[in-house]
Every structure is written in C-alpha cells, then in structure tokens.
Design a protein around this motif. Sequence first.
Motif, PDB file in Angstrom:
ATOM      1  N   ARG A  15      43.749  20.772 -38.817  1.00 53.68           N
ATOM      2  CA  ARG A  15      44.590  21.598 -39.697  1.00 53.68           C
ATOM      3  C   ARG A  15      45.740  20.802 -40.296  1.00 53.68           C
ATOM      4  O   ARG A  15      45.932  20.771 -41.504  1.00 53.68           O
ATOM      5  CB  ARG A  15      45.145  22.796 -38.928  1.00 53.68           C
ATOM      6  N   ASN A  21      40.877  24.193 -43.065  1.00 48.64           N
ATOM      7  CA  ASN A  21      40.774  25.382 -42.232  1.00 48.64           C
ATOM      8  C   ASN A  21      39.869  25.043 -41.048  1.00 48.64           C
ATOM      9  O   ASN A  21      38.831  24.399 -41.219  1.00 48.64           O
ATOM     10  CB  ASN A  21      40.170  26.549 -43.016  1.00 48.64           C
ATOM     11  N   ARG A  36      34.434  34.233 -41.933  1.00 51.34           N
ATOM     12  CA  ARG A  36      35.081  33.147 -42.665  1.00 51.34           C
ATOM     13  C   ARG A  36      35.211  33.393 -44.166  1.00 51.34           C
ATOM     14  O   ARG A  36      35.975  32.713 -44.832  1.00 51.34           O
ATOM     15  CB  ARG A  36      34.312  31.842 -42.440  1.00 51.34           C
ATOM     16  N   TYR A  39      38.399  33.218 -46.007  1.00 52.06           N
ATOM     17  CA  TYR A  39      39.102  31.943 -45.928  1.00 52.06           C
ATOM     18  C   TYR A  39      38.430  30.837 -46.743  1.00 52.06           C
ATOM     19  O   TYR A  39      38.799  29.684 -46.631  1.00 52.06           O
ATOM     20  CB  TYR A  39      39.209  31.474 -44.471  1.00 52.06           C
ATOM     21  N   PRO A  43      44.177  29.685 -47.214  1.00 52.38           N
ATOM     22  CA  PRO A  43      44.470  29.100 -45.910  1.00 52.38           C
ATOM     23  C   PRO A  43      44.522  30.139 -44.789  1.00 52.38           C
ATOM     24  O   PRO A  43      44.946  31.274 -44.998  1.00 52.38           O
ATOM     25  CB  PRO A  43      45.835  28.440 -46.101  1.00 52.38           C
ATOM     26  N   ILE A  44      44.086  29.711 -43.632  1.00 50.25           N
ATOM     27  CA  ILE A  44      44.286  30.509 -42.420  1.00 50.25           C
ATOM     28  C   ILE A  44      45.770  30.422 -42.103  1.00 50.25           C
ATOM     29  O   ILE A  44      46.356  29.335 -42.123  1.00 50.25           O
ATOM     30  CB  ILE A  44      43.447  29.948 -41.254  1.00 50.25           C
ATOM     31  N   HIS A  49      46.242  30.774 -36.558  1.00 53.25           N
ATOM     32  CA  HIS A  49      45.857  29.519 -35.910  1.00 53.25           C
ATOM     33  C   HIS A  49      46.473  29.434 -34.504  1.00 53.25           C
ATOM     34  O   HIS A  49      45.774  29.128 -33.532  1.00 53.25           O
ATOM     35  CB  HIS A  49      46.321  28.340 -36.775  1.00 53.25           C
ATOM     36  N   HIS A  71      46.031  22.747 -46.246  1.00 52.38           N
ATOM     37  CA  HIS A  71      47.151  22.648 -45.302  1.00 52.38           C
ATOM     38  C   HIS A  71      47.860  21.301 -45.331  1.00 52.38           C
ATOM     39  O   HIS A  71      48.575  20.973 -44.400  1.00 52.38           O
ATOM     40  CB  HIS A  71      46.652  22.906 -43.872  1.00 52.38           C
ATOM     41  N   GLY A 146      33.799  26.024 -48.590  1.00 51.12           N
ATOM     42  CA  GLY A 146      33.738  26.869 -47.401  1.00 51.12           C
ATOM     43  C   GLY A 146      32.432  27.617 -47.261  1.00 51.12           C
ATOM     44  O   GLY A 146      31.899  27.756 -46.160  1.00 51.12           O
TER      45      GLY A 146
END
Length: 195
Positions: A15, A21, A36, A39, A43-44, A49, A71, A146
């Motif tokens: 991260r 992610n 998922r 996402y 961002p998560i 997290h 991130h 993703g």
Amino acid sequence: MTENEDLNRGADYWRFRIGANVFPSDSKNKVSHIRRKRYYYSPISLEQHEKWKREGTFSKGLGVAPGKVLHRIDKLDYYLISIEWDRSLGFDELFEGESVEKVSKKHLIEQHSDVKSRGHFWIYSPIQYPRKNPDNVLGLEVKSAGEHGIIMSSPSLHKDGFRYQAQGTLEPYTYSREEALELLLRIDAICRNIT
C-alpha cells in the motif's frame, strides 16, 4: 515476528511503498472474499486497511491489485502492471536469455522458491496495457487494471507452502512512455510468434 505480523507488514509495503490497493486473500487457493469492484478505480481507505490488519484479515495472505497507482503521490500518473510467466521459456523470450538475478536488479520480480521456472514482475507504466490471458506455450499473462484480477504477492504463501519472495530490487522499475510502448510491442510480437 508472527506470521500475521509479517503479512500485515507486507500489506503496508504494497500500500504505502508501492501504492497499490491490497486485499486480504487466501493465497493458497488464490481467492479473495472481499468485494473488490468498488475499489477498481478508487483507493481503499486507510481506516479500512488498518481495520483489516487489526482483525487479522490478512492472516491467510494478500492480493495486490494492478492498475492505477492510488496510494503513492509521486506515482499517481502511472499504472502498476504485473507480467507473469508460467514457463522458463516465457521469461527467456521477454528478457532474451538474461538471468532472473540480473533482471531483478532493475525489475521487482516475485517467485516462490520451489518453482524457479515461474514468476511475475511489476512495472510502473504511464500507459495502461491490455489484459492478456496466459497462453499454453509461454504462460505469459498481463494484468494492468483492478478488474483483471489480483496478484498473490509476497509475503503470502503459495499453494505448495512456499512464500512468494521478491528477488533483487524492492521497487518496480518506472518505464518512460517509449520504454512502456517498446515492452508492450515486444510482448505482442512474442505472442504472435508462438501462435
């Protein structure tokens, strides 16, 4: 350090240092039960997290999402791309006979120690690559979004009980636009030659 602490540190590495992610996963079975889709391009949250870490949700492994870097501020204009090979010939075609040891000085390569003929490497690219499913000859696979699926990554356990481990450098190489296009064209040419 316990295995859960090691996996939590791994989740932090992916991260914060890499910018991806990271999802709690069952790495031995190559699945994640986290939804998922929401996402893929966002961002998560840090709160989520940290909650997963506190609750031990990474205890069975972690999966890294390729795609837009979300991130890491200095890489927000890049895609994190995973390129996997399932046979030594796939690696040899990509890197023209170079050794994993030499290539890993520039590229972040992950393998599990029981099968050195397989692995994957990560790059930062200013352009997104199209999805490529593995072929039957070289086993080359490309993921850059993703929705292409997550990659089981270090320090998770492989189904055979060996950990995924980074070889050499611990950061993906950042490709220029020209380098990224050159690699994409190389993958395309390799794949056309095997069909």
